[in-house]
Design a protein around this motif. Sequence first.
Motif: not given
Length: 402
Positions: A122, A172, A177, A180, A183, A226, A259
């Motif tokens: 991520a 996500n 991600s 976002s 995140l 999201d 998400s």
Amino acid sequence: MSETTHPDVLAPAQLGPITLRNRIIKSATFEGRTPKALVTDELIEFHRRPAAGGVGMSTVAYCAVAPEGRTERGQLWMRPEVVPGLRRLTDAIHAEGAAASAQIGHAGPVANGKSNGVPALAPSASFSPLSLQKIHRATTADIARITEGHANAARHAIEGGFDAVEIHFGHNYFASSFLSPKLNRRKDNYGGSLENRARIVRETARAVRDAVGDRIAILAKLNMDDGVPGGFWVDEAIQVAQWLEADGSLDALELTMGSSLLNPMYLFKGDAPIRDFAAAMPQPIRLGVQLVGKAFIKEYPYRDLFMLEHARQIRAAVKLPLVLLGGVTDRAGMDTAMAEGFEFVAMARALLREPDLVNRIAAESKTRSLCIHCNKCMPTIFSGARCVLVDPVPVRRSSSDS
């Protein structure tokens, strides 16, 4: 666009370099029919049925671009070994008159590192509620490798006979991600400003276009919202859509929301089958779903065309062809989408219940879907995605993978 001049949803339509027999796309829904990460007869039949049932294009999900990019180890990932099976799959779809699209992407923090045997990745390190393991921060080398993985996956899609690829920028997963703010806590060129957070999306789309040119159509599935406080939201999605349009990398955008990591039901609307989800999970995740499932698996009222309000804002901001997803269940909804300026519509749950729904709508315009939005199809992805009202028995997967 007036109601009398909008396109006929059942007439042929151009999508980049290809022509679809109509404007109805079977959206990607994880099939759960690839236990060895290879094509099976059951996967082929899963897509042959809606192709025979009248859709213009069927989208195969989920074709991961790297081993650690799978949500679980049985998921397809694009490599030379999968190509012969993909060719059998696309041949079956084409034989029914439909086009075939491969959804390519990397699950990022939604990947199950425990199942895959390699850590999930991520933008920033965190803890996975799905695998109960640490999610690793992607390095710049990881980002470059995954970007190139999308290009390679698109090349394999061509070898496998696909007419299109759909790049996953939603829910996500890896690219989403990065979009976002919740995140992505990076301080480098892939974090901070929207321009930086969107960098990986734009670089990935460009890598795919450079790899395949105009040999196949290129779509992307882009989140508009999201459904998470502090997450990616429609005002930023408008700007990202405008950048993607200006880059010229895509032939169309399919608009989505939700998400898979933090709020999966936001995408679906309708009932939240917590008990069914728990029953489908291994321990100790099953116990966790039973105890705190209501906090994670929320319930949102269903209504037809439930993404239209958000999607209108994207439609007003770009000229790029758009695919409207979410609560498309009948001819009236399809005509509304056309009248609102969308070039295509996508269907998912309704086709699980009735793979021949498009043909039935073509024969009788007042036909309505029998889907009741109970969402009990969602937990079946672990045993073979299906409508439990039609087929309550788990899929018997063949041992002869292609």
